[in-house]
Structure formats: C-alpha cells, structure tokens
Motif scaffolding. Structure first.
Motif, PDB file in Angstrom:
ATOM      1  N   LEU A  43       0.856  -1.178   0.000  1.00 32.11           N
ATOM      2  CA  LEU A  43       0.000   0.000   0.000  1.00 32.11           C
ATOM      3  C   LEU A  43       0.896   1.233   0.000  1.00 32.11           C
ATOM      4  N   ALA A  44       0.778   2.060  -1.040  1.00 28.99           N
ATOM      5  CA  ALA A  44       1.650   3.220  -1.183  1.00 28.99           C
ATOM      6  C   ALA A  44       0.847   4.511  -1.113  1.00 28.99           C
ATOM      7  N   GLU A  79     -10.589   3.992   1.945  1.00 28.55           N
ATOM      8  CA  GLU A  79     -11.536   3.048   1.338  1.00 28.55           C
ATOM      9  C   GLU A  79     -10.824   1.800   0.829  1.00 28.55           C
ATOM     10  N   TRP A  80      -9.598   1.975   0.302  1.00 27.71           N
ATOM     11  CA  TRP A  80      -8.848   0.813  -0.168  1.00 27.71           C
ATOM     12  C   TRP A  80      -8.461  -0.104   0.981  1.00 27.71           C
ATOM     13  N   ILE A  81      -8.097   0.471   2.105  1.00 25.22           N
ATOM     14  CA  ILE A  81      -7.750  -0.359   3.260  1.00 25.22           C
ATOM     15  C   ILE A  81      -8.952  -1.201   3.668  1.00 25.22           C
ATOM     16  N   GLY A 132      -2.616  -7.983   6.569  1.00 29.69           N
ATOM     17  CA  GLY A 132      -1.409  -7.204   6.808  1.00 29.69           C
ATOM     18  C   GLY A 132      -1.137  -6.266   5.648  1.00 29.69           C
ATOM     19  N   PHE A 133      -0.275  -5.277   5.878  1.00 32.89           N
ATOM     20  CA  PHE A 133       0.078  -4.303   4.850  1.00 32.89           C
ATOM     21  C   PHE A 133       1.574  -4.028   4.883  1.00 32.89           C
ATOM     22  N   LEU A 134       2.118  -3.755   3.708  1.00 28.73           N
ATOM     23  CA  LEU A 134       3.451  -3.179   3.596  1.00 28.73           C
ATOM     24  C   LEU A 134       3.239  -1.708   3.265  1.00 28.73           C
ATOM     25  N   ALA A 135       3.485  -0.829   4.240  1.00 30.07           N
ATOM     26  CA  ALA A 135       3.198   0.595   4.094  1.00 30.07           C
ATOM     27  C   ALA A 135       4.392   1.307   3.469  1.00 30.07           C
ATOM     28  N   LEU A 136       4.145   1.936   2.321  1.00 36.26           N
ATOM     29  CA  LEU A 136       5.204   2.591   1.548  1.00 36.26           C
ATOM     30  C   LEU A 136       4.782   4.002   1.178  1.00 36.26           C
ATOM     31  N   ARG A 160      -3.626   1.870  11.294  1.00 34.38           N
ATOM     32  CA  ARG A 160      -3.960   1.517  12.671  1.00 34.38           C
ATOM     33  C   ARG A 160      -5.335   2.063  13.068  1.00 34.38           C
ATOM     34  N   GLU A 161      -5.696   3.241  12.581  1.00 32.64           N
ATOM     35  CA  GLU A 161      -7.019   3.790  12.872  1.00 32.64           C
ATOM     36  C   GLU A 161      -8.120   2.908  12.300  1.00 32.64           C
ATOM     37  N   ILE A 162      -7.924   2.448  11.061  1.00 32.18           N
ATOM     38  CA  ILE A 162      -8.938   1.606  10.435  1.00 32.18           C
ATOM     39  C   ILE A 162      -8.921   0.204  11.034  1.00 32.18           C
TER      40      ILE A 162
END
Length: 322
Positions: free
Chosen positions: A103-104, A115-117, A127-131, A158-160
């Motif tokens: 997820l970028a 919305e994508w999350i 899980g996500f790879l945050a970029l 983390r909020e979502i």
C-alpha cells in the motif's frame, strides 16, 4: 478458526525472524544456522490473460514451501489496488496463507486510501506493507490531499484496524515497512534512515523488509546498526535472484542503488545468457547462504512471478518444498 490460524502464523514469523544476536559483536555473537527458515514471497497481480495461467502454477508451487505469508504488490499497471484486491480475494479462497498488500501513499488521496484499506480487509488481507512510493518525476512531494510519508500511512492503517477490531476477533493487522541496507536514495545520511525506521517502529510497524542489496555483509552490517540504534522489530532480508546483468541493472535503477563493480564485472565476463544465469544464481546463493549461516531467521523472496527461478534459488540453498 481461519482468522486465528492466520494470526498465529504471522506471530510465528515475527518470533522466528529477529536478529537480536547481531546487537553488539559481529561474528562471536551470531547465532548458529536455524532449524527452520521463515519464508515469504512477493507476487505481482496478473495484468493479462497470459499471466493467469502462469499464476495458477506459481501459487501451487509456492504453496509447497508452506510460506508464512504472501505479499501482493500494487502498481499503476495493475490498476493500482484494484488488481491487488482481486488477487488477494483469489488467494484467500484458494489457499490458507496470510496475505499482505503493498500500500503506497502514491495510490490515492487519504480518503481513497481509507476506502482501499477497508476493501482490502474485506478481500481477506491481514497485513500491509506501508510505503510512500515513488514521487512523480520532477516533484519533491505528493499532491494536496495525499499522505506524504509512510509514517502517516501507518497511523491511518492503525485507525482503520481499530474500526475493524471486532471483525479481526480483537486481533491486529500485521504492519510491515521498507528499510534500506544500501541507503535510501533520498536520505542525506545513514543516520536519517535509522531515524525513519525508529519512527516507523514507534508508530506500530511489526517488522521491516529490506529493499534490494547486493552483498550479504551490507545486510548484516545494517541489521547490527539498527539494533544498536534501538530497532527491535525483525529486519527481514529481501532477496532478488540475480539472473542477468540487464535484470540487475533495471532493479538497481528502480531501487535507486548502483550495481557494485564486482557484480557487474562477473556478469560482463560471461559469454552467453546461460552463463550469466549460472553466475548470477551463484552470487544470489552465496548471499543467502551467508545470511543463513549468520543466524538470519527469515527470507523474503522477490519472485517476479517466476516459479522456476525461485525454486532453483531455494534448492541451491538447501530449502526444498515440504
């Protein structure tokens, strides 16, 4: 039951991958080679029909290694996160492996990313790879309304996650971030890279996956430096099988790092593509073997959706399908 299984497997990955043995002294304190190597694989969503057939074989082939998770990339070429979400839905219905979505910040505004999350959680991602992602050419920041840094994206995820706590059985999403053994192209100093990684840790990152590197010692030195700086999350080496000079040069450009002279010289001394492949795979094998012998507990393989090359590298390193 399925959600609990995924959570326990991600927890097992975190437990198996730390490099705390590299804290202070290089050789003397390194652990012996581990009995089990945690494995994860990066996959690219299909872009056309020809990819579909190949991906079925790839999924079945990677499943034989009992991976701890599969990471699915996102890009403009695959419709940003549309292709990622659809592919994760497929993996969720055909396998029981946890999935992590790339997820970028570049994929959309903060509202669109929110919305994508939610959509990706609906797809089965855990899980996500945050970029941050690559900035548009000639720009030094993203447009208004976009998150500017991966640290901001961590906070949003983390909020979502909290919003979906009941759906996750009071569990949590696995959050990974990128780190750079050879230095980030935009970092003025190595200390800045460490500061950023520490910030990501404070904001809830569970583990970090490295970008491309060409020497095992670069990773081992970086892992030791991060521990000395206070990083305690697992640092997992990202491994790209080297199969040709052209591939290595392209990946170097995309990663913003220069191909070392000894790697370039080794390829340029080859007489044909077959010899290039053999030389490149031997260099890749040497890197992995050095890491495993140093006690590194996990590998993240950049497959480029090529099962044959991935399996060849693992076999050369003594890792066979279950």
């Amino acid at each position: 039951m399925q959600g609990g299984t995924e959570s326990s497997r991600l927890s097992r990955l975190s437990a198996s991958a730390p490099l705390d043995s590299l804290d202070e002294a290089p050789e003397a304190n390194r652990r012996p080679r581990r009995a089990r190597t945690a494995l994860s694989f990066e996959m690219i969503p299909p872009r056309h029909d020809a990819d579909e057939a190949k991906l079925t074989e790839l999924i079945e082939g990677l499943a034989a290694y009992n991976p701890d998770y599969l990471a699915v990339t996102s890009s403009r070429r695959s419709g940003w996160l549309e292709g990622t979400a659809k592919f994760i839905e497929r993996l969720s219905t055909t396998t029981n492996f946890p999935t992590i979505a790339h997820l970028a910040c570049t994929a959309g505004t903060e509202e669109e990313l929110s919305e994508w999350i939610r959509r990706l959680i609906d797809s089965g991602v855990r899980g996500f790879l945050a970029l941050r992602g690559d900035l548009p050419e000639g720009e030094d920041h993203l447009p208004e309304g976009y998150l500017q840094y991966a640290t901001q994206l961590l906070v949003l995820i983390r909020e979502i996650e909290e919003e979906n706590a009941y759906r996750l059985a009071a569990g949590k999403l696995a959050l990974s971030v990128a780190c750079y053994p050879s230095g980030h192209a935009e970092s003025a100093t190595p200390d800045l890279d460490l500061d950023v990684l520490l910030s990501k840790q404070r904001l809830g990152a569970d583990f970090a996956i490295t970008q491309l590197f060409f020497d095992a010692e670069d990773f081992l030195r970086f892992a030791q430096e991060t521990r000395m700086a206070g990083v305690r999350i697992p640092i997992i080496p990202g491994i790209m099988p080297m199969t040709s000079l052209k591939r290595v040069e392209r990946m170097g450009v995309l990663s913003g790092i220069e191909v070392p002279a000894h790697v370039r010289d080794a390829f340029e001394a080859c007489s044909d593509a077959e010899e290039e492949y053999e030389v490149g795979m031997q260099m890749s094998t040497d890197i992995v073997q050095t890491l495993l012998d140093a006690g590194v507990g996990g590998l993240h393989i950049y497959t480029h959706n090529n099962l044959a090359v991935t399996a060849d590298l693992l076999s050369r390193c003594g890792i066979e399908p279950k």
